[in-house]
Design an enzyme around this catalytic site. Structure first.
Site, PDB file in Angstrom:
ATOM      1  N   PHE A  58      38.162  53.399  26.405  1.00 10.32           N
ATOM      2  CA  PHE A  58      37.786  54.798  26.212  1.00 10.32           C
ATOM      3  C   PHE A  58      36.548  55.066  26.065  1.00 10.32           C
ATOM      4  CE2 PHE A  58      41.734  53.587  23.969  1.00 10.32           C
ATOM      5  CZ  PHE A  58      42.789  54.473  24.638  1.00 10.32           C
ATOM      6  N   ASN A  60      43.958  53.008  32.979  1.00 10.21           N
ATOM      7  CA  ASN A  60      44.666  53.376  31.716  1.00 10.21           C
ATOM      8  C   ASN A  60      44.623  52.293  30.871  1.00 10.21           C
ATOM      9  OD1 ASN A  60      46.732  54.021  29.540  1.00 10.21           O
ATOM     10  ND2 ASN A  60      47.688  55.055  31.088  1.00 10.21           N
ATOM     11  N   ALA A  61      44.095  52.755  29.597  1.00 13.06           N
ATOM     12  CA  ALA A  61      43.690  51.744  28.375  1.00 13.06           C
ATOM     13  C   ALA A  61      44.859  50.966  27.921  1.00 13.06           C
ATOM     14  CB  ALA A  61      42.961  52.519  27.343  1.00 13.06           C
ATOM     15  N   CYS A 120      40.114  60.223  16.051  1.00 12.62           N
ATOM     16  CA  CYS A 120      39.342  61.454  15.754  1.00 12.62           C
ATOM     17  C   CYS A 120      40.616  62.597  15.765  1.00 12.62           C
ATOM     18  CB  CYS A 120      38.515  62.010  16.933  1.00 12.62           C
ATOM     19  SG  CYS A 120      39.262  61.965  18.668  1.00 12.62           S
TER      20      CYS A 120
HETATM   21  C1  LIG Z   1      36.791  60.174  22.324  1.00 13.62           C
HETATM   22  S1  LIG Z   1      36.017  59.938  24.393  1.00 13.62           S
HETATM   23  C2  LIG Z   1      35.435  58.648  24.136  1.00 13.62           C
HETATM   24  C3  LIG Z   1      33.659  58.836  23.750  1.00 13.62           C
HETATM   25  C4  LIG Z   1      32.842  57.518  23.680  1.00 13.62           C
HETATM   26  N1  LIG Z   1      33.437  56.439  23.222  1.00 13.62           N
HETATM   27  C5  LIG Z   1      31.535  57.924  23.312  1.00 13.62           C
HETATM   28  O1  LIG Z   1      31.151  57.399  22.260  1.00 13.62           O
HETATM   29  O2  LIG Z   1      30.689  58.682  24.008  1.00 13.62           O
HETATM   30  C6  LIG Z   1      37.890  59.471  24.661  1.00 13.62           C
HETATM   31  C7  LIG Z   1      37.593  58.976  26.425  1.00 13.62           C
HETATM   32  O3  LIG Z   1      38.951  58.503  26.483  1.00 13.62           O
HETATM   33  C8  LIG Z   1      39.215  58.669  27.957  1.00 13.62           C
HETATM   34  N2  LIG Z   1      40.751  58.495  28.074  1.00 13.62           N
HETATM   35  C9  LIG Z   1      41.873  59.513  27.662  1.00 13.62           C
HETATM   36  N3  LIG Z   1      42.933  58.803  27.839  1.00 13.62           N
HETATM   37  C10 LIG Z   1      42.986  57.546  28.296  1.00 13.62           C
HETATM   38  C11 LIG Z   1      43.604  56.298  28.841  1.00 13.62           C
HETATM   39  N4  LIG Z   1      45.027  56.476  28.413  1.00 13.62           N
HETATM   40  N5  LIG Z   1      42.890  55.238  29.244  1.00 13.62           N
HETATM   41  C12 LIG Z   1      41.804  55.475  29.386  1.00 13.62           C
HETATM   42  N6  LIG Z   1      40.923  56.270  28.946  1.00 13.62           N
HETATM   43  C13 LIG Z   1      41.334  57.529  28.572  1.00 13.62           C
HETATM   44  C14 LIG Z   1      38.712  60.011  28.153  1.00 13.62           C
HETATM   45  O4  LIG Z   1      38.707  60.275  29.614  1.00 13.62           O
HETATM   46  C15 LIG Z   1      37.636  60.169  27.349  1.00 13.62           C
HETATM   47  O5  LIG Z   1      36.384  59.827  28.275  1.00 13.62           O
END
Ligand SMILES: C[S@@+](CC[C@H](N)C(=O)[O-])C[C@H]1O[C@@H](n2cnc3c(N)ncnc32)[C@H](O)[C@@H]1O
Length: 400
Positions: A229, A283-284, A344
């Site tokens: 993420f 996808n994580a 969060c």
């Molecule tokens: C809270 S932000 C991360 C912030 C980052 N760690 C930072 O410190 O700037 C969450 C991120 O998760 C990504 N995301 C959401 N669902 C996801 C998934 N299922 N698999 C991978 N990435 C995902 C979004 O695109 C977003 O960029």
């Protein structure tokens, strides 16, 4: 003649116990005039109990600002802004939060600093009514080159307010470069997530870098890190620099499902002359499942997902999601490896988050130590009496 808002005994008890919000059901009589703005508040026996932002159509009708005797004028706002800015003294970053709403005694006001620019959110009708005074105070206290209003947060709808993004003072570039503990990254204040970046994770990113610096394990082995993420890669950048200072070769994976976020990550890496991060669009959930099945191992894993529980009803499903990614991440840790994990979701409280981690640990088959309970950076102060100010919770876990 103006008349105060009158609140029930339960309403004034909320203020006494340290929470600034009074809900619609605890307002016995509306103020007169009843327009949004700053109003005097009296308790059920008519005694003045303070002054508050009044939002005539919101469920949260009153947000406490000050005691009964204070004059809330341009100088008052400026003084409060200066005090908040003063509390941020010594931050080693050019992007940080200057006002964290209730956490700084300024309910529904967010002010973030991105180098020369201030980004402001006015998140209640009462505050919107004082917009000019607040913006004057931001200008006077912070002296930015420009002020951007990011009034596109969905909560404004509950206040009957329109969503809009506008430059209201000076010049605000479309993109600018900020620095955070020696790492630079690009921010687009008008269009980026939140007010442009996830400032609340700044200190945790520094912690990640320090952990990577101390992770030098087996001689000749790379330090393997996973930033899941990743958004625009700011954890990955700190991990890479940290691992390099340890003298070891870093092997860093930054993973996000958004190609756009990863493109920004690559740009940030070249801005810092960092090479070798693998940017993976996936996808994580799938990635972690496959990596665990392959028996992959990491020295450091960061999980910083978006809020899985946007509403209270979705908490059980969110906890299942958090458990799944944490369980898999725990299985990926090398002996001595560490997991930095976050939520969060405001609706998932710290006790539920830690309980979920305990349950994941129990199923992981690993021996895991909770080394630290984490929260947002200190520029996002959390009031003990206002749980809404402490939405970001995290943990540092070590595998034995
Ligand atoms: C809270 S932000 C991360 C912030 C980052 N760690 C930072 O410190 O700037 C969450 C991120 O998760 C990504 N995301 C959401 N669902 C996801 C998934 N299922 N698999 C991978 N990435 C995902 C979004 O695109 C977003 O960029």
């Amino acid at each position: 003649m103006s008349r105060p808002a009158v609140v029930s005994r339960r309403g004034s008890a909320r203020w006494t116990s340290g929470h600034p919000w009074i809900y619609r059901s605890d307002v016995v009589a509306s103020p007169e005039p009843a327009d949004a703005g700053v109003v005097a508040v009296a308790d059920a026996s008519g005694l003045p109990v303070g002054q508050a932002l009044w939002s005539p159509t919101s469920e949260i009708r009153l947000r406490r600002l000050a005691g009964p005797g204070e004059t809330i004028d341009a100088e008052w706002w400026e003084r409060r802004l200066e005090e908040a800015a003063h509390r941020r003294g010594g931050i080693d970053a050019t992007a940080y939060r200057v006002v964290h709403a209730e956490g700084d005694g300024l309910p529904s006001l967010v002010v973030d600093r991105y180098g020369p620019v201030a980004v402001v959110q006015l998140l209640s009708a009462g505050l919107e009514a004082r917009r000019h005074e607040v913006l004057d105070a931001v200008e006077a206290a912070l002296r930015p080159d420009g002020v951007l209003l990011r009034n596109d947060a969905g909560v404004r709808r509950h206040e009957g307010l329109p969503l809009a993004v506008e430059v209201v003072r000076g010049q605000v570039p479309d993109a600018l470069t900020v620095e955070e503990h020696g790492i630079r990254y690009r921010v687009e204040p008008a269009t980026g997530q939140k007010t442009g970046a996830f400032l609340d994770q700044r200190e945790n990113r520094r912690l990640a870098g320090r952990l990577a610096a101390g992770a030098a394990g087996r001689v000749g082995d790379p330090i393997r890190c996973l930033d899941a993420f990743a958004f625009h890669g700011s954890f990955a950048l700190h991990l890479s620099v940290g691992a390099r200072t340890s003298g070891a070769h870093p092997d860093i994976v930054a993973l996000d499902q958004s190609a756009d976020a990863l493109m920004r990550g690559r740009e940030n890496a070249s801005l810092n002359d960092i090479e070798g991060i693998r940017w993976v669009e996936a996808n994580a959930f799938d990635f972690l499942r496959a990596a665990a099945a392959d028996g992959d191992r990491y020295d450091l894993v960061v999980l910083d997902p978006p809020a899985f529980a946007k509403r209270r009803e979705s908490v059980p499903a969110a906890l299942r999601g958090y458990k799944e990614i944490n369980l898999r991440a725990m299985r990926l840790l090398r002996r001595g490896g560490r997991l930095l994990t976050f939520s969060c979701s405001y609706h998932v409280g710290r006790p539920s988050f830690l309980e979920m981690l305990g349950s994941a640990a129990a199923d992981s088959g690993r021996d895991l130590v909770l080394e630290r309970v984490l929260g947002a950076s200190a520029d996002h102060p959390e009031l003990l009496t206002v749980p809404e100010t402490g939405y970001l919770k995290g943990a540092l876990i070590r595998a034995l």
